[in-house]
Design a protein around this motif. Structure first.
Motif, short mmCIF file in Angstrom:
data_model
loop_
_atom_site.label_atom_id
_atom_site.label_comp_id
_atom_site.label_asym_id
_atom_site.label_seq_id
_atom_site.Cartn_x
_atom_site.Cartn_y
_atom_site.Cartn_z
N ALA A 95 106.63 48.62 -10.23
CA ALA A 95 107.54 47.57 -9.49
C ALA A 95 109.13 47.51 -9.95
CB ALA A 95 106.61 46.06 -9.91
N THR A 96 109.59 47.82 -11.12
CA THR A 96 110.86 47.80 -11.35
C THR A 96 111.38 49.03 -11.47
OG1 THR A 96 110.10 46.36 -13.50
CG2 THR A 96 112.47 47.50 -13.83
N GLU A 154 111.06 50.76 -8.74
CA GLU A 154 110.73 50.64 -6.96
C GLU A 154 111.61 49.45 -6.26
OE1 GLU A 154 106.52 49.97 -6.05
OE2 GLU A 154 106.44 52.09 -6.00
N GLN A 155 112.07 49.21 -7.43
CA GLN A 155 113.19 48.15 -7.12
C GLN A 155 114.85 48.77 -7.38
OE1 GLN A 155 113.46 45.11 -4.99
NE2 GLN A 155 111.10 45.77 -5.34
N LYS A 215 117.42 51.28 -6.31
CA LYS A 215 118.52 51.51 -5.45
C LYS A 215 118.54 52.90 -5.72
CE LYS A 215 118.47 46.77 -2.94
NZ LYS A 215 117.88 46.54 -4.04
N ASP A 262 126.04 48.42 -3.86
CA ASP A 262 124.63 47.62 -4.57
C ASP A 262 125.32 48.13 -5.65
OD1 ASP A 262 122.83 46.88 -5.54
OD2 ASP A 262 121.59 46.87 -3.76
N THR A 306 123.36 47.44 -8.01
CA THR A 306 121.69 48.19 -9.08
C THR A 306 121.30 49.43 -8.59
OG1 THR A 306 120.02 47.43 -7.39
CG2 THR A 306 120.61 45.43 -8.72
#
Length: 477
Positions: free
Chosen positions: A301-302, A304-305, A307, A313, A315
């Motif tokens: 999950a992490t 896949e976040q 970018k 961005d 991130t």
């Protein structure tokens, strides 16, 4: 398009002895964004001669004179910070937030730290009738890498100048633009002629000449273990000091406690910083075997976040630095799959929608065993391996079962337990919960190198120790 065709030698921008050109590629576009002249042994000879001549006076400079110079450097560095950030973005494809943030600001941090250390550093100590004196070692050859170009230039150049040494810098030819702007800062700050010199070039042409040069007293190298071994071999015939900051395969031991989910997520985020191109990246995450499935879900999950390729961005992560690096990472991802590790995020190939540029999918392997290629080799990309352990004794054993020993991590809420585990990790630095301190010693055990950088510990690599016996007694001994 940038074009840097001169070297900085003896306080002047000079032409190469023989002009040879190298194209520099922007890894985000795969297009040539500039070119540099690359030097030869003849150019190194000129630079070393200038540094040797300047050492006579610079080695005798006062603490106050060196502090004044470092303060001037700080002012000029801050004035040119935007230019430095633009250079890093072009040469590395680093998103602007990363380039203007950590990439440039680490250079500021190391300079401020060097100034603070120099103010109170003890260069002399009386021991009975003996005076122990710490003197500058001499002419230093500095060979720096492409992944954190300004950080590595800064943490070598500043302590060298602060201790009274003179230097010849070879920035990475993969990411040379920031080294060029840094040298312009040096010139504008008024560093005396010959104290700092810079020659662009590759390893065979400049690196070998610098590390083997008989008039170089010390070589400080950051790069791969393979290249570090060659530097040491080249330096051996002249018995010069060699400081090496080399590869890493750092364990991140996640404790089995209430912060488990946050610890796993934090480990993934830390791994992806700078597209995984950090020698101290927490590339081996160790979790309780019974919680492997839970860890894999959180890590997926992490990841896949994260970018990729969106510079607006904070991130986002950018490409890796070159086609050679991209190809190596793809080979190792495939090796992990072939050897039976579970790909729970990412995998081979580029991210969707990014057909140009050396972008790598943020990748997580679960159920990795420590004998797999992805757990042994330094991948140097956004690729995380998750390994399981039964108890903390096994976690420490697995963590230490590596040729490297640059860095280690312990993540968890139980500080006392984290401290106990940190003491058992065989690495030059161990970070609890991803704490950062640029005054802490930075360097490795085993095949991660020798010597220490950062803070006051960096000063010692650039100093020789002399004992003047009978200094305080007036009697011959």
């Amino acid at each position: 398009m940038r074009e840097y065709l001169k070297f900085y030698i003896d306080g002047q921008w000079v032409d190469p002895v023989e002009l040879r050109l190298l194209d520099v590629e922007n890894p985000a576009t795969e297009q040539v964004c500039g070119r540099i002249a690359i030097g030869s042994s003849a150019d190194v000879d000129r630079a070393v001669s200038a540094a040797r001549a300047a050492f006579v006076s610079w080695s005798q400079s006062t603490r106050e004179e060196r502090l004044d110079l470092l303060q001037a450097l700080l002012a000029e560095y801050q004035r040119r910070s935007a230019d430095l950030a633009h250079a890093v973005t072009e040469e590395m494809g680093a998103p602007p937030a990363l380039a203007a943030g950590p990439q440039v600001q680490m250079g500021v941090g190391h300079l401020v730290t060097a100034i603070d250390v120099l103010k109170n550093f003890s260069f002399e100590q009386s021991r009975g009738s003996t005076l122990v004196v710490k003197e500058p070692i001499g002419v230093c050859g500095l060979i720096t890498p492409w992944n954190w170009p300004l950080n590595q230039i800064a943490c070598k150049v500043y302590p060298a100048l602060a201790t009274g040494c003179t230097v010849v810098l070879k920035p990475s030819e993969v990411a040379p633009f920031s080294g060029q702007v840094f040298t312009e800062i040096i010139a504008a700050a008024g560093v005396p002629a010959g104290v700092y010199n810079m020659v662009h070039g590759d390893g065979p042409g400049v690196g070998v000449a610098l590390s083997s040069h008989p008039a170089v007293d010390m070589v400080s190298f950051t790069g791969s273990t393979r290249a570090g071994i060659e530097v040491a071999r080249n330096a051996a015939p002249t018995v010069k000091r060699v400081a090496q900051e080399l590869g890493g395969k750092s364990p991140n031991i996640v404790l089995d406690d209430e912060s488990f989910t946050a610890s796993v997520a934090g480990g993934v985020a830390s791994m992806m910083l700078n597209s995984g191109q950090s020698c101290n990246a927490p590339s081996r995450m160790l979790v309780p075997r019974a919680r492997m499935q839970e860890a894999a879900a959180v890590a997926t999950a992490t990841a896949e976040q994260v970018k990729v390729g969106n510079p607006a961005d904070r991130t986002a992560i950018g490409p890796v630095a070159s086609r050679a690096q991209f190809d190596k990472i793809q080979r190792l991802i495939q090796a992990g799959m072939d050897e039976g590790a579970d790909v729970v995020a990412g995998g081979p190939g580029r991210p969707d929608g990014l057909d140009v540029g050396y972008y790598v999918r943020p990748t997580v392997f679960a159920n990795v065993s420590n004998d797999m290629t992805v757990a042994r080799e330094e991948i140097f990309g956004p690729v995380l391996c998750i390994l399981g352990y039964e108890d903390l004794d096994e976690a420490v054993s697995i963590g230490n079962d590596t040729d490297y020993g640059l860095y280690g991590y312990v993540s968890g809420a139980d500080l006392e337990q984290a401290r106990a585990v940190a003491r058992r990790i065989r690495a030059g630095t161990v970070s609890i919960n991803h704490a950062i301190d640029i005054s802490a010693p930075f360097g490795g055990y085993k095949q991660s190198g020798n010597g220490r950088e950062w803070g006051e510990f960096a000063f010692h690599d650039f100093l020789e120790i002399k004992g003047i016996v009978g200094y305080g007694s007036g009697v011959d001994a």
